[in-house]
Design an enzyme around this catalytic site. Sequence first.
Site, PDB file in Angstrom:
ATOM      1  N   ASP A  45       0.842  -1.199   0.000  1.00 43.30           N
ATOM      2  CA  ASP A  45       0.000   0.000   0.000  1.00 43.30           C
ATOM      3  C   ASP A  45       0.878   1.250   0.000  1.00 43.30           C
ATOM      4  O   ASP A  45       1.458   1.605   1.022  1.00 43.30           O
ATOM      5  CB  ASP A  45      -0.904   0.003   1.239  1.00 43.30           C
ATOM      6  N   TYR A  50       3.815   9.407   0.593  1.00 42.63           N
ATOM      7  CA  TYR A  50       4.701   8.682   1.509  1.00 42.63           C
ATOM      8  C   TYR A  50       6.180   8.848   1.104  1.00 42.63           C
ATOM      9  O   TYR A  50       7.071   8.450   1.859  1.00 42.63           O
ATOM     10  CB  TYR A  50       4.355   7.189   1.567  1.00 42.63           C
ATOM     11  N   LYS A  75      -1.929   6.092  -4.287  1.00 44.04           N
ATOM     12  CA  LYS A  75      -2.932   7.122  -3.936  1.00 44.04           C
ATOM     13  C   LYS A  75      -2.541   8.470  -4.517  1.00 44.04           C
ATOM     14  O   LYS A  75      -1.364   8.841  -4.503  1.00 44.04           O
ATOM     15  CB  LYS A  75      -3.043   7.265  -2.409  1.00 44.04           C
ATOM     16  N   HIS A 108      -6.702   9.877  -2.027  1.00 44.44           N
ATOM     17  CA  HIS A 108      -6.139   9.773  -0.674  1.00 44.44           C
ATOM     18  C   HIS A 108      -7.037  10.453   0.377  1.00 44.44           C
ATOM     19  O   HIS A 108      -7.238   9.927   1.463  1.00 44.44           O
ATOM     20  CB  HIS A 108      -4.733  10.385  -0.654  1.00 44.44           C
ATOM     21  N   ASN A 137     -10.407   7.657   3.387  1.00 43.27           N
ATOM     22  CA  ASN A 137     -10.756   8.756   4.293  1.00 43.27           C
ATOM     23  C   ASN A 137     -12.052   9.484   3.943  1.00 43.27           C
ATOM     24  O   ASN A 137     -12.260  10.616   4.368  1.00 43.27           O
ATOM     25  CB  ASN A 137      -9.595   9.768   4.382  1.00 43.27           C
ATOM     26  N   PRO A 186      -4.004  -0.249  11.355  1.00 44.00           N
ATOM     27  CA  PRO A 186      -4.787  -1.178  12.191  1.00 44.00           C
ATOM     28  C   PRO A 186      -4.158  -1.389  13.564  1.00 44.00           C
ATOM     29  O   PRO A 186      -4.845  -1.842  14.476  1.00 44.00           O
ATOM     30  CB  PRO A 186      -4.792  -2.481  11.370  1.00 44.00           C
ATOM     31  N   LEU A 187      -2.878  -1.025  13.709  1.00 43.99           N
ATOM     32  CA  LEU A 187      -2.229  -1.192  15.020  1.00 43.99           C
ATOM     33  C   LEU A 187      -2.265   0.093  15.833  1.00 43.99           C
ATOM     34  O   LEU A 187      -1.582   0.209  16.864  1.00 43.99           O
ATOM     35  CB  LEU A 187      -0.785  -1.675  14.823  1.00 43.99           C
ATOM     36  N   LYS A 227       1.670  -1.573   9.164  1.00 37.67           N
ATOM     37  CA  LYS A 227       2.992  -1.057   8.767  1.00 37.67           C
ATOM     38  C   LYS A 227       4.028  -1.444   9.820  1.00 37.67           C
ATOM     39  O   LYS A 227       3.754  -1.401  11.018  1.00 37.67           O
ATOM     40  CB  LYS A 227       2.906   0.455   8.628  1.00 37.67           C
ATOM     41  N   ARG A 233       8.982  -7.988  12.977  1.00 36.58           N
ATOM     42  CA  ARG A 233       7.592  -7.557  13.200  1.00 36.58           C
ATOM     43  C   ARG A 233       6.737  -7.837  11.961  1.00 36.58           C
ATOM     44  O   ARG A 233       5.574  -8.228  12.058  1.00 36.58           O
ATOM     45  CB  ARG A 233       7.546  -6.056  13.491  1.00 36.58           C
ATOM     46  N   GLN A 235       7.152 -10.179   9.847  1.00 36.81           N
ATOM     47  CA  GLN A 235       6.842 -11.628   9.836  1.00 36.81           C
ATOM     48  C   GLN A 235       5.761 -11.958  10.861  1.00 36.81           C
ATOM     49  O   GLN A 235       4.809 -12.675  10.580  1.00 36.81           O
ATOM     50  CB  GLN A 235       8.099 -12.430  10.172  1.00 36.81           C
ATOM     51  N   GLU A 236       5.930 -11.387  12.036  1.00 41.84           N
ATOM     52  CA  GLU A 236       4.976 -11.651  13.127  1.00 41.84           C
ATOM     53  C   GLU A 236       3.557 -11.207  12.722  1.00 41.84           C
ATOM     54  O   GLU A 236       2.577 -11.908  12.967  1.00 41.84           O
ATOM     55  CB  GLU A 236       5.461 -10.867  14.341  1.00 41.84           C
TER      56      GLU A 236
HETATM   57  C1  1BO Z   1      -1.553  11.472   5.968  1.00 38.37           C
HETATM   58  C2  1BO Z   1      -1.559  10.030   5.485  1.00 38.37           C
HETATM   59  C3  1BO Z   1      -2.649   9.206   6.079  1.00 38.37           C
HETATM   60  C4  1BO Z   1      -2.588   7.737   5.740  1.00 38.37           C
HETATM   61  O1  1BO Z   1      -2.506   7.426   4.397  1.00 38.37           O
END
Ligand code: 1BO
Length: 280
Positions: A45, A50, A75, A108, A137, A186-187, A227, A233, A235-236
Amino acid sequence: MAEQVLLNNRRAMPRLGLGLWGPRDGRETLVAVEAALEAGYRLFDSASAYHNEKSLGQALRASSLKRNEYFLVGKIWNDDQGFHGPKEAIKRSLEALGLEYFDLYLIHWPTRASLDTWRAFQELRDLGLTRSIGVANFSPEQLKDLIEATKVKPQVWQMEIHPLRARPDLSPIATELGIELMAYSPLARGRLKKNQIIGRIAQSLERSFSQIILRWAWQRGLSLIPKSIRPERIQENARIFDFELSKEQMLAINRLDQGQSVLKPPFVFDEAGYVLSSLK
Ligand code: 1BO
């Protein structure tokens, strides 16, 4: 590794992927993507915002996988939205990646130009620059307005979802519309590392905090893109398919919901929740 979901255009998408919001371009991204590929991740993703598309593309191109063996998400950033911006923006991203197409390209953030952006996205799909399209979003109202105005449904709806912001309202809407709901962050960006409820469940099942949180999202039926930049991590986070949370454990995690976002987007929103201005 993870199972796939069939999107509303009949294309398959892995339900678990690597989120790339965080790793710096260069070694950090290369190491993360290589570790993810090794661990069996097949969805990546990305976003132009980014600033790590170059290294992501480098790692993907260096892998032994054929292009149709992994699923690439991109995005468009706010400043590139409108009717004319998307074609240039997607080409710029693909050039940085050194790849021919995205599997999924998302808006985005919602802006007042998103209707035009969405119309332009149809062309990107027709030109083969992306296979599927979606939004991130967007509130339920913004999503419904977009579909109503354009009569075109997204394939994927990406939202911030984790135990502190569980958004139980979204799944029924996504199901009704036939759109795949994908959880980013998600974390909860590490905010639950010391949570006692999750800690107790983790201890009883001999799993990590992250595995418990990701399994909770998985059992809710969400697609997810955790992420991490650390290979162990990464792998975990992919080892969440050989255990199950009980109904009581799911409910205990549901109760952590505070409707609390863990993001600090550098934006100003207007009264309807559209981004007015942003810093990249
Ligand atoms: C500001 C970026 C939010 C997650 O894609």
